[in-house]
Design a protein around this motif. Structure first.
Motif, PDB file in Angstrom:
ATOM      1  N   GLU A  46       0.806  -1.215   0.000  1.00 14.88           N
ATOM      2  CA  GLU A  46       0.000   0.000   0.000  1.00 14.88           C
ATOM      3  C   GLU A  46       0.845   1.274   0.000  1.00 14.88           C
ATOM      4  O   GLU A  46       0.365   2.351  -0.340  1.00 14.88           O
ATOM      5  CB  GLU A  46      -0.979   0.014   1.187  1.00 14.88           C
ATOM      6  N   ASN A  47       2.122   1.174   0.373  1.00 15.58           N
ATOM      7  CA  ASN A  47       3.007   2.327   0.377  1.00 15.58           C
ATOM      8  C   ASN A  47       3.793   2.489  -0.920  1.00 15.58           C
ATOM      9  O   ASN A  47       4.602   3.387  -1.041  1.00 15.58           O
ATOM     10  CB  ASN A  47       3.988   2.232   1.557  1.00 15.58           C
ATOM     11  N   GLY A  48       3.590   1.593  -1.845  1.00 18.92           N
ATOM     12  CA  GLY A  48       4.301   1.675  -3.129  1.00 18.92           C
ATOM     13  C   GLY A  48       5.314   0.567  -3.276  1.00 18.92           C
ATOM     14  O   GLY A  48       5.289  -0.434  -2.550  1.00 18.92           O
ATOM     15  N   CYS A  49       6.229   0.757  -4.179  1.00 21.01           N
ATOM     16  CA  CYS A  49       7.237  -0.254  -4.484  1.00 21.01           C
ATOM     17  C   CYS A  49       8.290  -0.294  -3.378  1.00 21.01           C
ATOM     18  O   CYS A  49       8.823   0.729  -2.975  1.00 21.01           O
ATOM     19  CB  CYS A  49       7.888   0.046  -5.834  1.00 21.01           C
ATOM     20  N   ARG A  50       8.587  -1.501  -2.919  1.00 21.67           N
ATOM     21  CA  ARG A  50       9.557  -1.692  -1.834  1.00 21.67           C
ATOM     22  C   ARG A  50      10.902  -2.218  -2.329  1.00 21.67           C
ATOM     23  O   ARG A  50      11.836  -2.317  -1.554  1.00 21.67           O
ATOM     24  CB  ARG A  50       8.994  -2.674  -0.805  1.00 21.67           C
TER      25      ARG A  50
END
Length: 186
Positions: A46-50
């Protein structure tokens, strides 16, 4: 152009031909747009690409996708539309190349009509593969080379070499164009 675009839009459905590569190109285009990284995302939450993967693909086509995503939104349909548009523009480039080589509009027109109706080109123009993009960039490089030979200015030669660099960085077999272009411009 309009005829070629119409055929490519309405005659053949949008279908992935090279399943893994096409999705990867679309993903890399999205990552270039969102993070500036020219690599696929390995883990997304949910926070973007890790984490980004190792870059094994040339990034010219994903860069063009990122530009299209910036203006039209990021979606698979935009990837298909970009390839369709560049394929249709290839028909225009074929006309210009035919005309530049022969100074005969009919030959340029016949060349364009032939490309517009080649079934393999039509089918591959409605995928998200890099083949049609490579063809467009190769034709652009060739047209600019013809113009550089005629005009004989350094900026036209630079434009020709820049288009060639983009073509080479789109598909590995583009390296075969380098000696041809260098020999032709010498």
């Amino acid at each position: 152009f309009a005829l070629a675009l119409s055929i490519r839009t309405f005659a053949v459905p949008e279908v992935h031909k090279i399943f893994y590569d096409e999705d990867t190109y679309l993903e890399i285009g999205l990552q270039i747009k969102e993070t500036g990284m020219g690599a696929p995302c390995n883990y997304n939450d949910e926070n973007g690409c890790r984490g980004h993967g190792f870059v094994r693909w040339p990034n010219t086509y994903p860069l063009l996708l990122a530009i299209a995503y910036t203006f039209f939104g990021a979606s698979e349909a935009i990837g298909f539309a970009l390839v369709r548009a560049l394929s249709s523009l290839s028909v225009v480039l074929i006309f210009l190349i035919g005309y530049a080589l022969t100074k005969n509009r009919k030959i340029g027109l016949y060349s364009a009509i032939i490309l517009a109706f080649i079934p393999v080109h039509i089918v591959w123009s409605n995928s998200a593969a890099s083949d049609a993009v490579f063809m467009f960039l190769s034709l652009a490089a060739f047209l600019f080379m013809l113009m550089a030979i005629k005009i004989k200015t350094w900026d036209m030669q630079l434009l020709s070499m820049l288009a060639l660099a983009f073509a080479v960085y789109t598909r590995p077999e583009g390296i075969l164009l380098v000696p041809v272009m260098l020999f032709s411009m010498a």
